[in-house]
Every structure is written in C-alpha cells, then in structure tokens.
Design an enzyme around this catalytic site. Structure first.
Site, PDB file in Angstrom:
ATOM      1  N   ASP A  70       0.820  -1.207   0.000  1.00 56.59           N
ATOM      2  CA  ASP A  70       0.000   0.000   0.000  1.00 56.59           C
ATOM      3  C   ASP A  70       0.855   1.259   0.000  1.00 56.59           C
ATOM      4  O   ASP A  70       2.077   1.211   0.169  1.00 56.59           O
ATOM      5  CB  ASP A  70      -0.905   0.019   1.229  1.00 56.59           C
ATOM      6  CG  ASP A  70      -1.974  -1.063   1.183  1.00 56.59           C
ATOM      7  OD1 ASP A  70      -2.316  -1.506   0.070  1.00 56.59           O
ATOM      8  OD2 ASP A  70      -2.465  -1.451   2.257  1.00 56.59           O
ATOM      9  N   TYR A 134       7.417 -10.200   6.021  1.00 59.41           N
ATOM     10  CA  TYR A 134       7.208  -8.784   6.301  1.00 59.41           C
ATOM     11  C   TYR A 134       7.839  -8.435   7.644  1.00 59.41           C
ATOM     12  O   TYR A 134       7.849  -9.241   8.571  1.00 59.41           O
ATOM     13  CB  TYR A 134       5.715  -8.449   6.349  1.00 59.41           C
ATOM     14  CG  TYR A 134       5.068  -8.356   4.992  1.00 59.41           C
ATOM     15  CD1 TYR A 134       4.979  -7.140   4.325  1.00 59.41           C
ATOM     16  CD2 TYR A 134       4.541  -9.488   4.373  1.00 59.41           C
ATOM     17  CE1 TYR A 134       4.375  -7.053   3.074  1.00 59.41           C
ATOM     18  CE2 TYR A 134       3.941  -9.408   3.117  1.00 59.41           C
ATOM     19  CZ  TYR A 134       3.863  -8.187   2.482  1.00 59.41           C
ATOM     20  OH  TYR A 134       3.276  -8.104   1.241  1.00 59.41           O
TER      21      TYR A 134
END
Length: 265
Positions: A70, A134
């Site tokens: 994002d 992540y």
C-alpha cells in the site's frame, strides 16, 4: 499476467527482478494509470516500466508484481517478472547488464534494482513465490513524533512508553490476507498497551467478524517493510540480507510469527 506471443522477427526473454524502495513518496507499488496518474499519484511500477522502456524493446514492457504494498509501505526486497522482446539480431541481455541498465534509467532515487535472474517463460512472480516475509518496526519511548530521529521518521510506528527502544516483528507466510500484517501488529500493540487482553484477542479471532476490532484498526503504513520474497531454488539467496539498509533493523524485542494462511479474494 499472461504473455503475448513474441512479435514477428523478435526474441523474448523473461526476467525475475528483485527491487527495493522507500514507499513514502508512492501510492503503493502497483502502477497508477489514467486519471489518477494525471493528478500526481504514482506507483513504484510506473518508474520500473519507464526505465525498462529505455531498453528499446519491440513491444512495451509490463512488470507483474509479486507482492502488492500500500501507499507508504516500504520494501527491502520485492520482486516482479517481465518479458523483454528484442529484435531477432539482438541477443537477450544478461541479468547483470539488465540490473545495471534498469538502475541507470530509474528516475526516482527511492527505488533501486537489487538483482535480476533469467527465468523460464512460464515463470510467474506472484504464483511461484514460496515464502514472503514482512517486517514491522515499532519505536517506544518517544513522547511526540517530532522527537523521533529524522532518520527514523516514516520508517516506524512511534509509541509512547518508558524509554526509547526499537522493536522488530517479522511475519512469514506463503501469502497474506489484505492488510493482515498491519492488523496483527495493531492487535499485538493493543495487548502490550493494555487495551486488549489475550482473552479478548481469542474472542476476536473466533468471531470471524469481518467488521470486528482487528478489521477496523490497523497499524500505520510507514512501519511496514516487505523484507523478502523467495522462490524455491532461489530461497537460499535473500537480496535484502546483504543490504546495508537491513542492518539497521536488527533491533531488540524481535518477535517472529510464522503464519500459514492462504490469501483469499
């Protein structure tokens, strides 16, 4: 992304490209097209494809991104594949030359190509990934955002606590649900701050309510980094692990979560 047949009199080569970026300036990694681009929104993919077009391919080059991120999210190492078609009298570029050429033509200083591989024509950067990791960075002990070091701003989530300390949380899976890491981080932080109890977290998970607490609250984008994307025989080589940028993320209080959740549409 499906691939068109090579243009007449041309040769096609598929490449896997590892790249990194500081996400602060971008509307995410995926390219922005049409009206949105006209008003200034831009994705990392836009710059990658513009750099690739400087290679004078026979047909326009499109990147197929492995892992979407994002706006504001960073990547120590993301990946994509692309097809490059050159004239029949031109040999395919070597991976080393391709890496250098893309970096030469990249027009944004917050993006860099790490390494390139030649891969089979049916290789798919998103579907073939066997592991994604992540990293989420937290800073505790910072009363206000302005008191955070300028080198850490937009690269962590600053929380009030007793003393300045950096925390790393790593999440590894083959794939993730939409904004899953940011939601899990928000829940863990809420437990640490006393806003949620472990029993309440259990109830949230068991409710499977798409509008539940974990779905409506999430950690901010700037603390999230895509650390690595691995592919089978390439799994032993992690581009991010050799980068200086990764050295600053070995903070205290590291928490690793091994998730085995398959992403669903």
């Amino acid at each position: 992304m499906g691939s068109a047949a090579p243009a007449a009199g041309s040769l096609r080569a598929r490449y896997l490209v590892y790249f990194q970026y500081r996400g602060t300036d971008f509307n995410g990694v995926v390219a922005v097209r049409g009206a949105q681009r006209a008003v200034g929104a831009v994705g990392v993919q836009n710059f990658l494809e513009e750099a690739a077009e400087r290679l004078n391919p026979v047909v326009p080059i499109k990147f197929t991104i492995s892992s979407r991120t994002d706006a504001g999210v960073h990547a120590l190492s993301n990946a994509a594949h692309m097809d490059v078609q050159r004239r029949a009298d031109q040999l395919p570029l070597s991976p080393e030359v391709m890496t250098k050429a893309l970096n030469t033509h990249l027009k944004h200083p917050a993006i860099r190509v790490l390494q390139t591989f030649r891969v089979p024509g049916d290789f798919h950067a998103r579907h073939a990934a066997t592991s994604r990791t992540y990293l989420y960075r937290l800073a505790t002990g910072c009363p206000t955002y302005n008191q955070l070091s300028v080198f850490e701003r937009d690269r962590c989530w600053a929380l009030r606590a007793e003393r300045l300390r950096f925390w790393n949380m790593e999440f590894e899976s083959q794939s993730f649900l939409y904004r899953q890491v940011r939601r899990m981080t928000a829940v863990l932080v809420a437990v640490g701050l006393g806003a949620l109890t472990p029993a309440q977290v259990k109830a949230i998970l068991e409710s499977r309510d798409p509008m539940g607490w974990s779905q409506t609250c999430m950690a901010p984008a700037q603390g999230l980094f895509l650390k690595s994307v691995l592919y089978g025989s390439l799994a032993e080589w992690n581009p991010a692990s050799t980068q200086e940028e990764n050295q600053g993320f070995q903070g205290q209080g590291s928490h690793r979560s091994n998730q085995r959740l398959e992403a669903r549409a």
